[in-house]
Design a protein around this motif. Structure first.
Motif, PDB file in Angstrom:
ATOM      1  N   GLU A  56       0.831  -1.205   0.000  1.00  0.00           N
ATOM      2  CA  GLU A  56       0.000   0.000   0.000  1.00  0.00           C
ATOM      3  C   GLU A  56       0.860   1.248   0.000  1.00  0.00           C
ATOM      4  OE1 GLU A  56      -2.857   1.828   3.295  1.00  0.00           O
ATOM      5  OE2 GLU A  56      -3.777   0.086   2.323  1.00  0.00           O
ATOM      6  N   PHE A  57       0.506   2.196  -0.866  1.00  0.00           N
ATOM      7  CA  PHE A  57       1.165   3.494  -0.875  1.00  0.00           C
ATOM      8  C   PHE A  57       0.598   4.312   0.289  1.00  0.00           C
ATOM      9  CE2 PHE A  57       1.412   2.188  -5.368  1.00  0.00           C
ATOM     10  CZ  PHE A  57       2.764   2.388  -5.622  1.00  0.00           C
ATOM     11  N   SER A  58       1.446   4.663   1.240  1.00  0.00           N
ATOM     12  CA  SER A  58       0.964   5.346   2.441  1.00  0.00           C
ATOM     13  C   SER A  58       0.403   6.731   2.167  1.00  0.00           C
ATOM     14  CB  SER A  58       2.109   5.462   3.473  1.00  0.00           C
ATOM     15  OG  SER A  58       3.210   6.151   2.907  1.00  0.00           O
ATOM     16  N   ASP A  59       0.927   7.392   1.114  1.00  0.00           N
ATOM     17  CA  ASP A  59       0.476   8.764   0.847  1.00  0.00           C
ATOM     18  C   ASP A  59      -0.859   8.827   0.119  1.00  0.00           C
ATOM     19  OD1 ASP A  59       1.694   7.567  -1.309  1.00  0.00           O
ATOM     20  OD2 ASP A  59       2.490   9.437  -2.131  1.00  0.00           O
ATOM     21  N   THR A  60      -1.195   7.759  -0.623  1.00  0.00           N
ATOM     22  CA  THR A  60      -2.443   7.782  -1.402  1.00  0.00           C
ATOM     23  C   THR A  60      -3.431   6.711  -0.968  1.00  0.00           C
ATOM     24  OG1 THR A  60      -1.488   6.313  -3.092  1.00  0.00           O
ATOM     25  CG2 THR A  60      -1.248   8.695  -3.431  1.00  0.00           C
ATOM     26  N   ASN A  61      -2.983   5.790  -0.100  1.00  0.00           N
ATOM     27  CA  ASN A  61      -3.827   4.669   0.347  1.00  0.00           C
ATOM     28  C   ASN A  61      -4.289   3.788  -0.813  1.00  0.00           C
ATOM     29  OD1 ASN A  61      -3.772   5.268   3.140  1.00  0.00           O
ATOM     30  ND2 ASN A  61      -5.360   6.829   2.868  1.00  0.00           N
ATOM     31  N   THR A  62      -3.494   3.776  -1.881  1.00  0.00           N
ATOM     32  CA  THR A  62      -3.786   2.895  -3.002  1.00  0.00           C
ATOM     33  C   THR A  62      -2.856   1.683  -2.948  1.00  0.00           C
ATOM     34  OG1 THR A  62      -2.259   4.157  -4.406  1.00  0.00           O
ATOM     35  CG2 THR A  62      -4.595   4.748  -4.488  1.00  0.00           C
ATOM     36  N   THR A  63      -3.232   0.635  -3.659  1.00  0.00           N
ATOM     37  CA  THR A  63      -2.480  -0.612  -3.626  1.00  0.00           C
ATOM     38  C   THR A  63      -1.638  -0.782  -4.888  1.00  0.00           C
ATOM     39  OG1 THR A  63      -4.200  -1.662  -2.288  1.00  0.00           O
ATOM     40  CG2 THR A  63      -2.668  -3.114  -3.423  1.00  0.00           C
ATOM     41  N   GLY A  64      -0.429  -1.258  -4.709  1.00  0.00           N
ATOM     42  CA  GLY A  64       0.449  -1.565  -5.826  1.00  0.00           C
ATOM     43  C   GLY A  64       0.928  -3.001  -5.723  1.00  0.00           C
ATOM     44  N   ILE A  65       1.642  -3.451  -6.724  1.00  0.00           N
ATOM     45  CA  ILE A  65       2.170  -4.823  -6.734  1.00  0.00           C
ATOM     46  C   ILE A  65       3.664  -4.773  -7.021  1.00  0.00           C
ATOM     47  CG2 ILE A  65       2.095  -7.082  -7.839  1.00  0.00           C
ATOM     48  CD1 ILE A  65      -0.798  -6.584  -8.540  1.00  0.00           C
ATOM     49  N   LYS A  66       4.434  -5.365  -6.124  1.00  0.00           N
ATOM     50  CA  LYS A  66       5.878  -5.464  -6.332  1.00  0.00           C
ATOM     51  C   LYS A  66       6.155  -6.739  -7.109  1.00  0.00           C
ATOM     52  CE  LYS A  66      10.304  -5.166  -3.934  1.00  0.00           C
ATOM     53  NZ  LYS A  66      10.994  -5.004  -2.636  1.00  0.00           N
ATOM     54  N   THR A  67       6.863  -6.605  -8.227  1.00  0.00           N
ATOM     55  CA  THR A  67       7.079  -7.747  -9.114  1.00  0.00           C
ATOM     56  C   THR A  67       8.375  -7.575  -9.896  1.00  0.00           C
ATOM     57  OG1 THR A  67       6.197  -8.916 -11.052  1.00  0.00           O
ATOM     58  CG2 THR A  67       5.668  -6.592 -10.859  1.00  0.00           C
ATOM     59  N   SER A  68       8.882  -8.691 -10.387  1.00  0.00           N
ATOM     60  CA  SER A  68      10.095  -8.658 -11.219  1.00  0.00           C
ATOM     61  C   SER A  68       9.760  -8.889 -12.685  1.00  0.00           C
ATOM     62  CB  SER A  68      11.080  -9.732 -10.737  1.00  0.00           C
ATOM     63  OG  SER A  68      10.505 -11.037 -10.862  1.00  0.00           O
ATOM     64  N   ILE A  69       8.475  -8.751 -13.057  1.00  0.00           N
ATOM     65  CA  ILE A  69       8.059  -9.078 -14.421  1.00  0.00           C
ATOM     66  C   ILE A  69       8.705  -8.172 -15.461  1.00  0.00           C
ATOM     67  CG2 ILE A  69       5.997  -7.608 -14.596  1.00  0.00           C
ATOM     68  CD1 ILE A  69       6.156 -11.317 -15.620  1.00  0.00           C
ATOM     69  N   ASP A  70       8.920  -6.889 -15.130  1.00  0.00           N
ATOM     70  CA  ASP A  70       9.546  -5.974 -16.093  1.00  0.00           C
ATOM     71  C   ASP A  70      10.979  -6.383 -16.411  1.00  0.00           C
ATOM     72  OD1 ASP A  70       7.294  -4.421 -16.412  1.00  0.00           O
ATOM     73  OD2 ASP A  70       7.844  -2.996 -14.851  1.00  0.00           O
ATOM     74  N   MET A  71      11.650  -6.952 -15.418  1.00  0.00           N
ATOM     75  CA  MET A  71      13.006  -7.462 -15.655  1.00  0.00           C
ATOM     76  C   MET A  71      12.964  -8.623 -16.646  1.00  0.00           C
ATOM     77  SD  MET A  71      16.199  -7.145 -15.031  1.00  0.00           S
ATOM     78  CE  MET A  71      16.284  -6.135 -13.546  1.00  0.00           C
TER      79      MET A  71
END
Length: 222
Positions: free
Chosen positions: A112-127
């Motif tokens: 979760e982004f603390s400043d916007t309270n939105t959710t993200g996904i940490k991934t290595s797919i771009d690599m």
């Protein structure tokens, strides 16, 4: 000139073509214009136009159970951790894995982004996309289905190897035209469609709008 005729001009007769699909931004883009891709029609459409060497599909998934802690996933060994209905990608990836698509599945971790309270996904797919792009052999043209601005550097790296790059996604200009001609309805309950940044469009050699491809590769729900 319709989009098929344009692609037949863009892709030369003897071009060897690789197709890279960033599933996350592609799903966001198609969903935002109420389009669903028929992947069999997609495969047939581009196979008829060019000499396709590979179609690579990249996907990050969360909330799945596997027998190990590896980042790379196998659809046949995957267990959905939720009792809810199957996610949108499950049947797509299952079909692709048996129909000559190269599917790369990566485990992702939500945060979760603390400043916007939105959710993200940490991934290595771009690599994975970057590495596969640099390892392409005997390819003259890459069709890159993506809306990720960070992929601009991948586009430039491919071009430095003499490879032509065509980006497929939603452009602001085409979306505006569709809205003006009432082909697309945008209201309070429907956000503005997901579009490709100008930076990525400018970096590409050619750009194709998903709305123009819909009649050739889309699922007709009517």
């Amino acid at each position: 000139m319709n989009v098929r005729d344009r692609l037949e001009v863009i892709i030369k007769e003897f071009d060897r073509v690789a197709i890279l699909i960033d599933s996350h931004t592609t799903h966001s883009a198609t969903r935002s214009i109420e389009m669903k891709i028929d992947w069999h029609k997609f495969q047939t459409f581009f196979t008829e136009i060019g000499r396709i060497r590979c179609i690579n599909y990249y996907l990050t998934v969360t909330n799945v159970e596997v027998d190990n802690n590896e980042c790379d996933l196998d659809i046949d060994k995957m267990k959905l951790s939720s009792e809810d209905k199957q996610p949108w990608w499950y049947s797509v990836v299952k079909w692709m894995s048996y129909n000559n698509f190269n599917v790369t599945l990566k485990r992702g971790r939500e945060f979760e982004f603390s400043d916007t309270n939105t959710t993200g996904i940490k991934t290595s797919i771009d690599m994975s996309i970057a590495l596969d792009s640099m390892n392409l052999i005997n390819v003259d043209h890459v069709i890159f289905v993506t809306g990720n601005t960070e992929h601009t550097e991948i586009v430039k790296a491919l071009q430095s190897k003499g490879i032509i790059v065509t980006i497929i996604g939603n452009s602001h200009k085409r979306i505006q035209t569709a809205i003006e001609h009432k082909q697309l309805n945008i209201g309070e309950d429907r956000p503005y469609p997901f579009t490709v940044s100008k930076r990525l469009i400018k970096a590409s050699n050619y750009f194709i709008d998903l709305l123009d491809l819909a009649q050739f590769i889309g699922i007709d729900d009517k």
